[in-house]
Every structure is written in structure tokens, then in C-alpha cells.
Motif scaffolding. Structure first.
Motif, PDB file in Angstrom:
ATOM      1  N   UNK A  81       0.814  -1.221   0.000  1.00 22.70           N
ATOM      2  CA  UNK A  81       0.000   0.000   0.000  1.00 22.70           C
ATOM      3  C   UNK A  81       0.848   1.271   0.000  1.00 22.70           C
ATOM      4  N   UNK A  82       2.180   1.100  -0.154  1.00 21.42           N
ATOM      5  CA  UNK A  82       3.083   2.244  -0.283  1.00 21.42           C
ATOM      6  C   UNK A  82       4.058   1.959  -1.421  1.00 21.42           C
ATOM      7  N   UNK A  83       4.421   3.017  -2.130  1.00 17.56           N
ATOM      8  CA  UNK A  83       5.420   2.912  -3.175  1.00 17.56           C
ATOM      9  C   UNK A  83       6.714   3.509  -2.643  1.00 17.56           C
ATOM     10  N   UNK A  84       7.731   2.679  -2.554  1.00 19.16           N
ATOM     11  CA  UNK A  84       8.945   3.043  -1.837  1.00 19.16           C
ATOM     12  C   UNK A  84      10.112   3.341  -2.772  1.00 19.16           C
ATOM     13  N   UNK A  85      10.686   4.518  -2.602  1.00 13.13           N
ATOM     14  CA  UNK A  85      12.015   4.819  -3.131  1.00 13.13           C
ATOM     15  C   UNK A  85      12.687   5.658  -2.053  1.00 13.13           C
ATOM     16  N   UNK A  86      13.823   6.245  -2.358  1.00 10.29           N
ATOM     17  CA  UNK A  86      14.504   7.059  -1.342  1.00 10.29           C
ATOM     18  C   UNK A  86      15.143   8.269  -1.997  1.00 10.29           C
TER      19      UNK A  86
END
Length: 365
Positions: free
Chosen positions: A33-38
């Protein structure tokens, strides 16, 4: 200490909650439910700040890589030292030629390009060879709906109503493609990303079932994704263009695919390989007739870096945009998508910095 000395390098996870009008899709076997990058924040001694972005599956792991490996090697070095990044790549190569360390270096590389362009007072595309186009078409990249034909039709209708004129599916079946083709009608490009769904001996029959619905390309059709021999053989037997690159183990593997024209489209990810590598791959593609179509699955500085690369490269291609409803839309005001198009920014560097909500880590957890 010289003004261009790197004073700090920080990793800021960017975990954007999203909704895609259905139950959360699965990622690595778990609901997502989250799209992760940094975000990668680089600051020089004189206070100049530049931004990059790294692919990020596990924020704790990536932060540890930055704190224990990337920052100690980068800080105190001159940002314009051409040996900086190659030297770090060689120093860290025994920790893996793909994965979090390489992704961290990719984010640093983007930040160094942003810094270089800002110091020159030029938009990034000027450093990549010059802008060939003022705007770039964006395609709506749907997450997986597991062949739910009703949902696929609804979401496709929604994207078309917002002005998108090209669609990408993350599906693996002919009925799923057929449902979207019925919704779009003829003439609308529909790319199909199977995420390495088939073993080489399975791919031809699966693609053949999709042919009546006119896919524009089939993306990542085989496992393992770097099996160039299998891809080249499939290209010879398959009347639909093939696209690969998002999951390439190394930039060298992609360059070899460009030189050997293994497939019709190559898709380097700047947040996995870096902008330097993507530019090199684009140059190799230009010499062979293979089309470089950078893969862009996230929303931060890597998205803008890919936009500049597409604006500057010889081949005209569309930019990917994951089609979801985000809790926060990066660059919504500074570089907005309007009716399926993006204007290429001309401000120095990437053209925009992350909003304070992102830069301050509001979406880090």
C-alpha cells in the motif's frame, strides 16, 4: 576547504501511500500500500544542495548502506572529481553488482548530475546533449489487477478521461489485454509488462494468444531477465517488439543487448543503474537502432532525470507514470502532468527540488 567539497550525503526514505481503486496488490508476497524509493540529499561545503533518488525495497537496509558505505566514501571528496563514482563502484563491487549498494550509488550519481547542472546554471538536459523536444508524452502504467476485466476497464477509462493516450498493463493473460483493448478501441498503444512471467519455452505461445489484441510491446517476457540468448531467439519468432531492462543485473548487460540488438526496446532504470549508465546505454542504442525507453516506476528525482534524458536523446519515446492515487504527488505544482504530457523544465539542474514534505521526511515511515 573548497566550495565543491561534499559535506554530507543523506538517504531519506520516500514511502508514498497509494490507492489504485482495488485491494492492495502483492509485492514480494505481501500486500503493498506504499510505493517506496529514497531521496538522496547531497550538500557541498558552500551549502549547495542537490537531489537524487535510489530504488528502495527495504528502507532500513538502504539507510544503512548510505550511513556506513556511501557517505564515508563520498564526504570530503570533490563533487566534480570524475574518478569519484567509478572509484566507489570499484571499492564496493564485492558487496554485489546489483541490489541496494548499486541502487545507492545510482541515487548518488543522479545527485551529482543535479549538482553539476545547478553549478553551471543550466537545465540537466543541456548537459546530456541538448533538448530535442519541449514536451514528452506520458503513459499511464497500471498496477496489477490480476486479470479482473471489470477493474481493468474501469481504470483504463479513468486514465483515458484524464488525457492519457497510451496505457501499460502489468498483466499476464490475453483476456486481460482484450478487456483493455475493448475499452481503448483500436489505435491506442497498449504495452504489456509481464514481470518475467514465463520461462523461455513458454513465452512464444503466451504472446501468440495476445496478438489479436495488438500489444505495442511485451515487456520482461522471460525469466531470468538477463538471458540475452533466449530473448534474441524469442525476438526472431515473435512479431511483437520486446522490451527489457528494468531488472537487468548490470549496465554492462544492457549495453551488450544494445550492441547486439537483442530486443527492440531497452529500459534502463536511473534509480537502479544511475543516470551516467543510462546515458551510456542510450548512446549505444542510438548507434544500433534499438530504442532506449527509460523505465520510471517512481516519482522523485529519478522521474525528472528520466524526463531530461528522454528530452535529450535521439529517439522519441513516452515516459512511464505509475497510474495510482498518491497521498502526496511529487512535483505536482512545479512539473505537473497535463493531459498526458510533461513540459521539460528549463530551470537549473533537474528543474525542481522535492517539496518540503518529502525533503523533511514526512513520508519516511
Amino acid at each position: 576547504m573548497p566550495a565543491n567539497t561534499i559535506a554530507s550525503v543523506h538517504c531519506i526514505p520516500m514511502r508514498l501511500p497509494f490507492h489504485h481503486w482495488s485491494q492492495p496488490p502483492l509485492f514480494a508476497g505481501r500486500p503493498r500500500n506504499k510505493l517506496d524509493s529514497a531521496l538522496v540529499r547531497l550538500e557541498t561545503q558552500d551549502g549547495t544542495v542537490a537531489w537524487g533518488e535510489s530504488y528502495c525495497v527495504e528502507p532500513r537496509a538502504l539507510q544503512a548502506v548510505f550511513e556506513t558505505l556511501i557517505a564515508p566514501l563520498a564526504c570530503g571528496r570533490q563533487a566534480d572529481d570524475e574518478s569519484l563514482l567509478p572509484g566507489m563502484q570499484r571499492a564496493l563491487h564485492n558487496l554485489g553488482r546489483s541490489g541496494p549498494v548499486v541502487h545507492a550509488l545510482a541515487g548518488l550519481d543522479i545527485a551529482l548530475w543535479d549538482l553539476r547542472a545547478k553549478r553551471a546554471g543550466l537545465p540537466l538536459h543541456a548537459l546530456l546533449g541538448g533538448k530535442r523536444r519541449d514536451q514528452v508524452r506520458v503513459y499511464a502504467s497500471l498496477l496489477q489487477y490480476y486479470a479482473d476485466e471489470s477493474l481493468l476497464a474501469q481504470v483504463t477509462d479513468r486514465a483515458l478521461a484524464e488525457g492519457y493516450t497510451e496505457i501499460k498493463l502489468h498483466e499476464r493473460t490475453a483476456p486481460a489485454l482484450a478487456a483493455v483493448r475493448r475499452t481503448t478501441g483500436p489505435g491506442v498503444p497498449i504495452m504489456v509488462d509481464t514481470n518475467c512471467a514465463w520461462l523461455p519455452h513458454e513465452a512464444q505461445a503466451a504472446i501468440a494468444a495476445m496478438l489479436p489484441h495488438a500489444p505495442f510491446w511485451i515487456e520482461e517476457p522471460v525469466w531470468p531477465p538477463e538471458d540475452g540468448e533466449a530473448l534474441a531467439a524469442l525476438r526472431q519468432r515473435c512479431p511483437v517488439p520486446l522490451a527489457v531492462g528494468e531488472n537487468a543485473a548490470s549496465a554492462l548487460a544492457l549495453r551488450r543487448m544494445a550492441e547486439q540488438a537483442t530486443v527492440q526496446y531497452l529500459q534502463p532504470s536511473v534509480i537502479k543503474l544511475g543516470l551516467t549508465a543510462a546515458l551510456d546505454i542510450a548512446s549505444a542504442c542510438a548507434a544500433t537502432g534499438v530504442v532506449c525507453a527509460p523505465q520510471v516506476a517512481f516519482f522523485g528525482p529519478g522521474f525528472l532525470a528520466s524526463l531530461h534524458l528522454i528530452a535529450a536523446q535521439q529517439a522519441e519515446v513516452s515516459l512511464e507514470r505509475l497510474y495510482v492515487e498518491l497521498a502526496h504527488v511529487p512535483y505536482a505544482r512545479t512539473v505537473p502532468i497535463e493531459h498526458g504530457w510533461l513540459q521539460v523544465p528549463d530551470a537549473p539542474g533537474l528543474g525542481a527540488d522535492p517539496e518540503p514534505a518529502l525533503a523533511e521526511g514526512r513520508y519516511a515511515n
